[in-house]
Design an enzyme around this catalytic site. Sequence first.
Site, PDB file in Angstrom:
ATOM      1  N   ASP A 144       0.731  -1.138   0.179  1.00  0.00           N
ATOM      2  CA  ASP A 144       0.130   0.038   0.120  1.00  0.00           C
ATOM      3  C   ASP A 144       0.754   1.270   0.021  1.00  0.00           C
ATOM      4  O   ASP A 144       1.933   1.600   0.964  1.00  0.00           O
ATOM      5  CB  ASP A 144      -0.982   0.014   1.379  1.00  0.00           C
ATOM      6  CG  ASP A 144      -1.983   1.203   1.276  1.00  0.00           C
ATOM      7  OD1 ASP A 144      -2.718   1.167   0.384  1.00  0.00           O
ATOM      8  OD2 ASP A 144      -1.742   1.987   2.150  1.00  0.00           O
ATOM      9  N   GLU A 175       1.333  -0.697  -5.118  1.00  0.00           N
ATOM     10  CA  GLU A 175      -0.066   0.181  -5.333  1.00  0.00           C
ATOM     11  C   GLU A 175       0.413   1.609  -5.258  1.00  0.00           C
ATOM     12  O   GLU A 175       0.284   2.154  -4.055  1.00  0.00           O
ATOM     13  CB  GLU A 175      -1.024  -0.311  -4.059  1.00  0.00           C
ATOM     14  CG  GLU A 175      -2.260   0.326  -4.316  1.00  0.00           C
ATOM     15  CD  GLU A 175      -2.477   1.637  -3.617  1.00  0.00           C
ATOM     16  OE1 GLU A 175      -3.392   2.556  -3.539  1.00  0.00           O
ATOM     17  OE2 GLU A 175      -1.538   2.185  -2.547  1.00  0.00           O
TER      18      GLU A 175
END
Length: 666
Positions: free
Chosen positions: A381, A410
């Site tokens: 993330d 990401e």
Amino acid sequence: MKGISGKSRAIIEHVKPAIDNGEFPIKRVEGERVEVTADIYCDGHDKIKAVLLYKHIKQRKWNEVPMHLISNDRWGAYFKTTQTGWYEYTIQAWVDHFATWQHDIKRKFEAGQHIATELLMGANMILEVAEKSSTKLTQKLIGWAQQMQSPIDFQSEVNIALSPELSEQMYRYGHRSNATMYPKLLKVQVERQKALFSTWYELFPRSTAKEKGQHGTFADVAHLLPRISALGFDVLYLPPVHPIGTKFRKGKNNNVKAAPDEPGSPWAIGNKEGGHKAIHPQLGSLDDFRALIAKAQEYNMEIAMDIAFQCSPDHPYVTEHPEWFKWRPDGTVQYAENPPKKYQDIIPINFETDDWQNLWRELKSVVDYWILEGVKIFRVDNPHTKAFAFWQWMIAEVKKDAPEVLFLSEAFTRPRIMERLAKIGFSQSYTYFTWRNTGEEIKEYLIELTSTEVVEYMRPNFWPNTPDILPVSLENKDEPAFITRLLLAATLSSNYGIYGPVFELGLNEAYSGKEEYNQSEKYEIHHWDWSKETKITDAIRKVNLLRKGYKALQQTRNLMFLNADNAQLLAFIKYDDDKTELILTVINLDTNNQQAGWIQVPLYLFHLPYGEAYTVHDLMTGNKYTWKDEWNYVMLHPNIAPAHMFHLEVNPIHNPKQPLVVNVVE
């Protein structure tokens, strides 16, 4: 003159692929080619020889591949990777005096010139090589040299001089002491096939309970594995499964104040029950997590885990290691901001802390911990908000002991930052696909991803939607829009994923004024009807089956866009390595109206004479059509068939594979 190799005349320049002059490795998976080219030349008119040298870093000796002249001093060769890990490659080149001699003696003999002296020169070179060869070969070489020293029939001696057998031995044992070695060792990071070809499904475990109002568990997720597998997915990605912070917990639709019964965002990690190595107690135990991983393996699926290196204010790190965070002058911690957004429920880690070495070791230990529990894929993330140097070190260290581990970046951020993350080791990358809608936008972006240097280090993973993003291409749209975006993602990229079940259910309501889902699952628990079938689930099942059945759809760089006379029709071909398997896809980008037009097929790719008929087999419907020449007509209606996926049955002799057909159910 110290350090100058004055007798080395060969020049090696512009070696490709070489990322940032060799600072970063290129990427491949097991079995993929590494095609290397370079400008190689020397002064004057002497002949040049060059070899591509490569080895796995565990090997001691170099493997050698002769390079061939492409044109205009550009040389090329390739090798195949056979195992994961790191490969090295470089180039060696030298002036080939024997080949130069062969060229000259042939021309002089054909011109009727006297060549006795030239034959003596060749004999001396052969005798020099004879000293290095095996006993059996030595006598043969000496015999040839003696014939040249005392020529009887000049034609016979010239035939010997130009013979392939002599050329081979002189190449193998010839003089290379003045060779030029390219000064850099270039590297290849080789990963397993899943890095290149994977099909992801994302769900929130807490929303998998059978009964409404209940908190889902790992056992509930396990019950959904048959459904997810039947849809054709091989990676099940779970958002963070750790305890969720209570301080500044977010409520529905990102409300800064949560009601007492609201679960909060899974990305606000950590509370008194633990942090990144703990499991949210309502999801189950560590044994339950292990059981889920084992169950997924029965369906040839892997569990991808979310790595979000940020902490809630309740995380144990905050009290145990306050030096790892930024503190404001008033003593409060600096929470994350992305104006106008504020993330009060998470605290970013300070990668400029003086205690950075211990911080790095601890964060790596989080990844190591879950690897030992059976996780081999990590979706990371917001990696662009953490130090690049940390990721480069961490990924390299992890892969030393676990080369099978994959990392998905990401990062929806600026292009150079996304590229840097790919260069430093991330196996796959989120992309801008989500926001590319028109044919020209899609072509421009895919050409960048597949036809520029980016292709050597960045593997795209296309997502039509995510828990954070309900794009305008799906907002308030009907099923054809979802199917179109699915087909684009699944056929243009060999890695793609969806966030479900909101995608296959066609949910399309955006939060007012934002590109986000209303009643986002990030902040609340939902109860879904997992048994519901839609046209979208049907399309998912079909396209994933075709992806598994055709190698042409299992890589991304093998993409060629075709000309179409209608801008609403996106047409492209993907092919396997030897171009015997050709998949031609035509997608109607207009999700409301029927579109038709003419598509230009590049016949030269198929070695097919103009005027000869060939068959195209629509894998989505089973229908066959006979096409002829370059331009052919197609018609697509978004509610009936938004796309064709044609298998081109060009030459049955060279293309014997029986088409895998998925029949459409109206």
